[in-house]
Scaffold this motif. Sequence first.
Motif, PDB file in Angstrom:
ATOM      1  N   PRO A  94       0.830  -1.210   0.000  1.00 19.53           N
ATOM      2  CA  PRO A  94       0.000   0.000   0.000  1.00 19.53           C
ATOM      3  C   PRO A  94       0.862   1.256   0.000  1.00 19.53           C
ATOM      4  O   PRO A  94       2.035   1.211   0.384  1.00 19.53           O
ATOM      5  CB  PRO A  94      -0.799  -0.121   1.301  1.00 19.53           C
ATOM      6  N   SER A  98       4.542   1.584   6.123  1.00 25.54           N
ATOM      7  CA  SER A  98       5.736   0.846   6.474  1.00 25.54           C
ATOM      8  C   SER A  98       6.320   0.011   5.342  1.00 25.54           C
ATOM      9  O   SER A  98       7.247  -0.750   5.578  1.00 25.54           O
ATOM     10  CB  SER A  98       5.416  -0.080   7.652  1.00 25.54           C
ATOM     11  N   TYR A  99       5.802   0.158   4.112  1.00 21.92           N
ATOM     12  CA  TYR A  99       6.340  -0.574   2.964  1.00 21.92           C
ATOM     13  C   TYR A  99       6.290  -2.083   3.182  1.00 21.92           C
ATOM     14  O   TYR A  99       7.113  -2.805   2.635  1.00 21.92           O
ATOM     15  CB  TYR A  99       7.791  -0.159   2.679  1.00 21.92           C
ATOM     16  N   ILE A 100       5.374  -2.586   3.948  1.00 21.94           N
ATOM     17  CA  ILE A 100       5.282  -4.018   4.202  1.00 21.94           C
ATOM     18  C   ILE A 100       4.424  -4.653   3.116  1.00 21.94           C
ATOM     19  O   ILE A 100       3.246  -4.323   2.984  1.00 21.94           O
ATOM     20  CB  ILE A 100       4.683  -4.305   5.583  1.00 21.94           C
ATOM     21  N   PRO A 101       5.000  -5.566   2.329  1.00 19.89           N
ATOM     22  CA  PRO A 101       4.232  -6.172   1.234  1.00 19.89           C
ATOM     23  C   PRO A 101       3.356  -7.319   1.704  1.00 19.89           C
ATOM     24  O   PRO A 101       3.648  -7.977   2.704  1.00 19.89           O
ATOM     25  CB  PRO A 101       5.329  -6.683   0.301  1.00 19.89           C
TER      26      PRO A 101
ATOM     27  N   TYR B  31      14.355  -1.499   7.664  1.00 20.44           N
ATOM     28  CA  TYR B  31      13.187  -2.374   7.784  1.00 20.44           C
ATOM     29  C   TYR B  31      13.612  -3.834   7.815  1.00 20.44           C
ATOM     30  O   TYR B  31      14.428  -4.269   6.997  1.00 20.44           O
ATOM     31  CB  TYR B  31      12.239  -2.168   6.601  1.00 20.44           C
ATOM     32  N   TYR B  99      11.006  -0.442  -1.783  1.00 20.68           N
ATOM     33  CA  TYR B  99       9.973  -1.449  -1.625  1.00 20.68           C
ATOM     34  C   TYR B  99      10.507  -2.874  -1.757  1.00 20.68           C
ATOM     35  O   TYR B  99       9.873  -3.817  -1.306  1.00 20.68           O
ATOM     36  CB  TYR B  99       8.873  -1.230  -2.659  1.00 20.68           C
ATOM     37  N   TYR B 101      12.492  -6.159  -1.019  1.00 21.04           N
ATOM     38  CA  TYR B 101      13.103  -6.796   0.139  1.00 21.04           C
ATOM     39  C   TYR B 101      14.183  -7.782  -0.282  1.00 21.04           C
ATOM     40  O   TYR B 101      14.070  -8.455  -1.304  1.00 21.04           O
ATOM     41  CB  TYR B 101      12.032  -7.539   0.949  1.00 21.04           C
TER      42      TYR B 101
END
Lengths: 113, 112
Positions: A94, A98-101, B31, B99, B101
Amino acid sequence: GESVGLHLPTLSVQEGDNSIINCAYSNSASDYFIWYKQESGKGPQFIIDIRSNMDKRQGQRVTVLLNKTVKHLSLQIAATQPGDSAVYFCAETPSGGSYIPTFGRGTSLIVHP
Amino acid sequence: NAGVTQTPKFQVLKTGQSMTLQCAQDMNHEYMSWYRQDPGMGLRLIHYSVGAGITDQGEVPNGYNVSRSTTEDFPLRLLSAAPSQTSVYFCASSRQGDYGYTFGSGTRLTVV
């Protein structure tokens, strides 16, 4: 594509053919999409990405297409090689935050020599 | 080589035992995340961290704890192992604003 139960969707192709792997994503607010390749016994590896303001992006032998109207993503691999055999995952992220996919369930690509 | 290092690669636990899965990255990524992967399923997020001292829960956090005392390390603790935690665990990291990882090679955990 989406899988049912414990079985991944599988795509079998002949070496040299073009492959198309599909993915339906769920969040219309997703801003960024990535395709990952996972070979047996290894972690996922980044292949190609695309932002939501684009509908096509090309890399080396790979092309990603994005159709936001139907929330569909596809990965096209040209001249598929045995080394392309792997499980392919799409991931959506989104905007902001937090850029968490969020990952799809994956598609197994089998390339026959 | 720079990247994400996970240890151990394989582990067998008895029900009720505790253990820590180690994850370290040397790319100075802010992250870090832990995922589990079960047969026929995608990667499900357990916990994640956006920086040292900051952690948050993902989709399937129950039975797991994390901490992030340094930028480099993000250990995952199983408090009391259950057979339902049999899975392959992946740690991943990324730079803030990036984006994509980078994943470790995974830890295959079996709980008997």
